[in-house]
Design a protein around this motif. Structure first.
Motif, PDB file in Angstrom:
ATOM      1  N   LEU A  39       0.825  -1.208   0.000  1.00 42.43           N
ATOM      2  CA  LEU A  39       0.000   0.000   0.000  1.00 42.43           C
ATOM      3  C   LEU A  39       0.863   1.264   0.000  1.00 42.43           C
ATOM      4  O   LEU A  39       0.604   2.197  -0.757  1.00 42.43           O
ATOM      5  N   ALA A  40       1.895   1.297   0.820  1.00 40.94           N
ATOM      6  CA  ALA A  40       2.751   2.486   0.886  1.00 40.94           C
ATOM      7  C   ALA A  40       3.498   2.693  -0.429  1.00 40.94           C
ATOM      8  O   ALA A  40       3.721   3.834  -0.850  1.00 40.94           O
ATOM      9  N   SER A  41       3.846   1.613  -1.100  1.00 39.46           N
ATOM     10  CA  SER A  41       4.601   1.738  -2.349  1.00 39.46           C
ATOM     11  C   SER A  41       3.798   2.407  -3.451  1.00 39.46           C
ATOM     12  O   SER A  41       4.371   2.854  -4.450  1.00 39.46           O
ATOM     13  N   MET A  42       2.489   2.512  -3.273  1.00 40.55           N
ATOM     14  CA  MET A  42       1.672   3.178  -4.288  1.00 40.55           C
ATOM     15  C   MET A  42       2.028   4.652  -4.428  1.00 40.55           C
ATOM     16  O   MET A  42       1.697   5.282  -5.427  1.00 40.55           O
ATOM     17  N   ILE A  43       2.740   5.206  -3.458  1.00 38.46           N
ATOM     18  CA  ILE A  43       3.176   6.603  -3.545  1.00 38.46           C
ATOM     19  C   ILE A  43       4.189   6.775  -4.679  1.00 38.46           C
ATOM     20  O   ILE A  43       4.208   7.794  -5.350  1.00 38.46           O
ATOM     21  N   VAL A  44       5.014   5.761  -4.905  1.00 39.36           N
ATOM     22  CA  VAL A  44       6.046   5.856  -5.939  1.00 39.36           C
ATOM     23  C   VAL A  44       5.834   4.883  -7.089  1.00 39.36           C
ATOM     24  O   VAL A  44       6.519   4.972  -8.102  1.00 39.36           O
ATOM     25  N   MET A  45       4.892   3.963  -6.923  1.00 37.87           N
ATOM     26  CA  MET A  45       4.687   2.915  -7.919  1.00 37.87           C
ATOM     27  C   MET A  45       3.185   2.715  -8.121  1.00 37.87           C
ATOM     28  O   MET A  45       2.533   2.042  -7.327  1.00 37.87           O
ATOM     29  N   HIS A  46       2.661   3.344  -9.163  1.00 37.63           N
ATOM     30  CA  HIS A  46       1.229   3.262  -9.423  1.00 37.63           C
ATOM     31  C   HIS A  46       0.839   1.809  -9.672  1.00 37.63           C
ATOM     32  O   HIS A  46       1.481   1.124 -10.454  1.00 37.63           O
ATOM     33  N   PRO A  47      -0.218   1.328  -8.992  1.00 38.41           N
ATOM     34  CA  PRO A  47      -0.650  -0.048  -9.263  1.00 38.41           C
ATOM     35  C   PRO A  47      -1.191  -0.168 -10.689  1.00 38.41           C
ATOM     36  O   PRO A  47      -1.535   0.829 -11.323  1.00 38.41           O
ATOM     37  N   LYS A  48      -1.260  -1.385 -11.175  1.00 38.95           N
ATOM     38  CA  LYS A  48      -1.788  -1.608 -12.527  1.00 38.95           C
ATOM     39  C   LYS A  48      -3.205  -1.056 -12.611  1.00 38.95           C
ATOM     40  O   LYS A  48      -3.967  -1.095 -11.642  1.00 38.95           O
ATOM     41  N   ALA A  94      -8.407   7.301  -9.458  1.00 41.11           N
ATOM     42  CA  ALA A  94      -7.108   7.526 -10.104  1.00 41.11           C
ATOM     43  C   ALA A  94      -6.605   8.943  -9.830  1.00 41.11           C
ATOM     44  O   ALA A  94      -5.411   9.152  -9.593  1.00 41.11           O
ATOM     45  N   GLU A  95      -7.498   9.926  -9.844  1.00 43.07           N
ATOM     46  CA  GLU A  95      -7.095  11.311  -9.551  1.00 43.07           C
ATOM     47  C   GLU A  95      -6.690  11.463  -8.090  1.00 43.07           C
ATOM     48  O   GLU A  95      -5.771  12.206  -7.763  1.00 43.07           O
ATOM     49  N   PHE A  96      -7.384  10.756  -7.197  1.00 43.32           N
ATOM     50  CA  PHE A  96      -7.026  10.779  -5.784  1.00 43.32           C
ATOM     51  C   PHE A  96      -5.616  10.225  -5.601  1.00 43.32           C
ATOM     52  O   PHE A  96      -4.779  10.836  -4.933  1.00 43.32           O
ATOM     53  N   LEU A  97      -5.342   9.063  -6.212  1.00 44.80           N
ATOM     54  CA  LEU A  97      -4.003   8.475  -6.113  1.00 44.80           C
ATOM     55  C   LEU A  97      -2.944   9.409  -6.683  1.00 44.80           C
ATOM     56  O   LEU A  97      -1.877   9.579  -6.117  1.00 44.80           O
ATOM     57  N   ALA A  98      -3.248  10.006  -7.824  1.00 44.26           N
ATOM     58  CA  ALA A  98      -2.275  10.888  -8.484  1.00 44.26           C
ATOM     59  C   ALA A  98      -1.883  12.071  -7.607  1.00 44.26           C
ATOM     60  O   ALA A  98      -0.756  12.567  -7.689  1.00 44.26           O
ATOM     61  N   ALA A  99      -2.795  12.531  -6.741  1.00 42.70           N
ATOM     62  CA  ALA A  99      -2.494  13.663  -5.867  1.00 42.70           C
ATOM     63  C   ALA A  99      -1.404  13.321  -4.864  1.00 42.70           C
ATOM     64  O   ALA A  99      -0.679  14.196  -4.397  1.00 42.70           O
ATOM     65  N   THR A 154       4.150  10.311  -6.839  1.00 43.71           N
ATOM     66  CA  THR A 154       5.190  11.022  -7.555  1.00 43.71           C
ATOM     67  C   THR A 154       5.669  10.138  -8.697  1.00 43.71           C
ATOM     68  O   THR A 154       5.693   8.917  -8.569  1.00 43.71           O
ATOM     69  N   THR A 155       6.023  10.743  -9.777  1.00 49.17           N
ATOM     70  CA  THR A 155       6.584   9.997 -10.906  1.00 49.17           C
ATOM     71  C   THR A 155       8.023  10.437 -11.152  1.00 49.17           C
ATOM     72  O   THR A 155       8.542  10.300 -12.251  1.00 49.17           O
ATOM     73  N   ALA A 156       8.664  10.956 -10.117  1.00 51.03           N
ATOM     74  CA  ALA A 156      10.039  11.430 -10.233  1.00 51.03           C
ATOM     75  C   ALA A 156      10.943  10.322 -10.769  1.00 51.03           C
ATOM     76  O   ALA A 156      10.832   9.155 -10.385  1.00 51.03           O
ATOM     77  N   PRO A 193      14.064   9.356 -10.257  1.00 49.98           N
ATOM     78  CA  PRO A 193      14.823   8.454  -9.379  1.00 49.98           C
ATOM     79  C   PRO A 193      13.973   7.295  -8.843  1.00 49.98           C
ATOM     80  O   PRO A 193      14.455   6.173  -8.732  1.00 49.98           O
ATOM     81  N   TYR A 194      12.716   7.568  -8.530  1.00 50.64           N
ATOM     82  CA  TYR A 194      11.846   6.503  -8.019  1.00 50.64           C
ATOM     83  C   TYR A 194      11.510   5.515  -9.129  1.00 50.64           C
ATOM     84  O   TYR A 194      11.537   4.304  -8.917  1.00 50.64           O
ATOM     85  N   GLN A 195      11.194   6.039 -10.305  1.00 51.87           N
ATOM     86  CA  GLN A 195      10.839   5.150 -11.413  1.00 51.87           C
ATOM     87  C   GLN A 195      12.018   4.247 -11.773  1.00 51.87           C
ATOM     88  O   GLN A 195      11.829   3.076 -12.090  1.00 51.87           O
ATOM     89  N   ALA A 196      13.225   4.788 -11.693  1.00 48.90           N
ATOM     90  CA  ALA A 196      14.416   3.995 -11.996  1.00 48.90           C
ATOM     91  C   ALA A 196      14.659   2.903 -10.946  1.00 48.90           C
ATOM     92  O   ALA A 196      15.266   1.874 -11.249  1.00 48.90           O
ATOM     93  N   ALA A 197      14.183   3.119  -9.733  1.00 47.88           N
ATOM     94  CA  ALA A 197      14.406   2.161  -8.640  1.00 47.88           C
ATOM     95  C   ALA A 197      13.374   1.038  -8.600  1.00 47.88           C
ATOM     96  O   ALA A 197      13.541   0.069  -7.853  1.00 47.88           O
ATOM     97  N   ILE A 198      12.323   1.147  -9.396  1.00 48.22           N
ATOM     98  CA  ILE A 198      11.293   0.103  -9.419  1.00 48.22           C
ATOM     99  C   ILE A 198      11.845  -1.109 -10.166  1.00 48.22           C
ATOM    100  O   ILE A 198      12.261  -1.007 -11.307  1.00 48.22           O
ATOM    101  N   THR A 199      11.857  -2.238  -9.479  1.00 48.54           N
ATOM    102  CA  THR A 199      12.333  -3.479 -10.090  1.00 48.54           C
ATOM    103  C   THR A 199      11.134  -4.385 -10.383  1.00 48.54           C
ATOM    104  O   THR A 199      10.052  -4.191  -9.811  1.00 48.54           O
TER     105      THR A 199
END
Length: 135
Positions: free
Chosen positions: A68-77, A97-102, A105-107, A109-115
């Motif tokens: 659940l916390a990872s949804m801040i940096v990793m949008h669920p499918k 989806a708009e609530f989650l987007a608020a 972050t799509t920065a 560094p975070y996107q690069a760290a998603i494995t």
């Protein structure tokens, strides 16, 4: 319903101001990346023991909290997020989806760290153990 929401300003910044947080964004980013690397390394070790969970061979609170916390940096499918449903925050965020987007972050560094392991863990826990679609 959220009151005093400024649609022209990111919600997380509004919350930071409201609750008196004056934290250093660079420190927060570094800590978040450290946590992402930590959880990924735990999943590597767990895979070596034929487990897809963070602790042992079954679901733990750590799995649910991280998914659940990872949804801040990793949008669920997309299929895991309700398109539009009954929404207590509808005035500020017409869809889930708009609530989650608020809050996300799509920065870069975070996107690069998603494995694939982090993505797979989040997806498995949300699908198997959480009420989806997320509302």
């Amino acid at each position: 319903m959220l009151r005093d929401v400024d649609p022209n300003r990111p919600l997380r910044l509004q919350f930071m101001q409201k609750y008196g947080h004056e934290g250093d964004i660079d420190v927060a980013e570094a800590k978040t990346l450290e946590l992402m690397r930590f959880f990924d390394s735990v999943l590597v070790r767990q895979q070596e023991h034929n487990s897809r969970y963070l602790v042992g061979k079954s679901l733990s609170a750590a799995d649910v909290f991280w998914a659940l916390a990872s949804m801040i940096v990793m949008h669920p499918k997309d299929d895991l997020v309700a398109a539009d449903d009954i929404n207590a925050y509808e005035a500020a965020f017409p869809t889930a989806a708009e609530f989650l987007a608020a809050f996300q972050t799509t920065a870069a560094p975070y996107q690069a760290a998603i494995t694939p392991r982090l993505r797979g863990h989040q997806d498995h826990v949300l699908r198997a153990y959480c009420n989806t679609p997320l509302k």
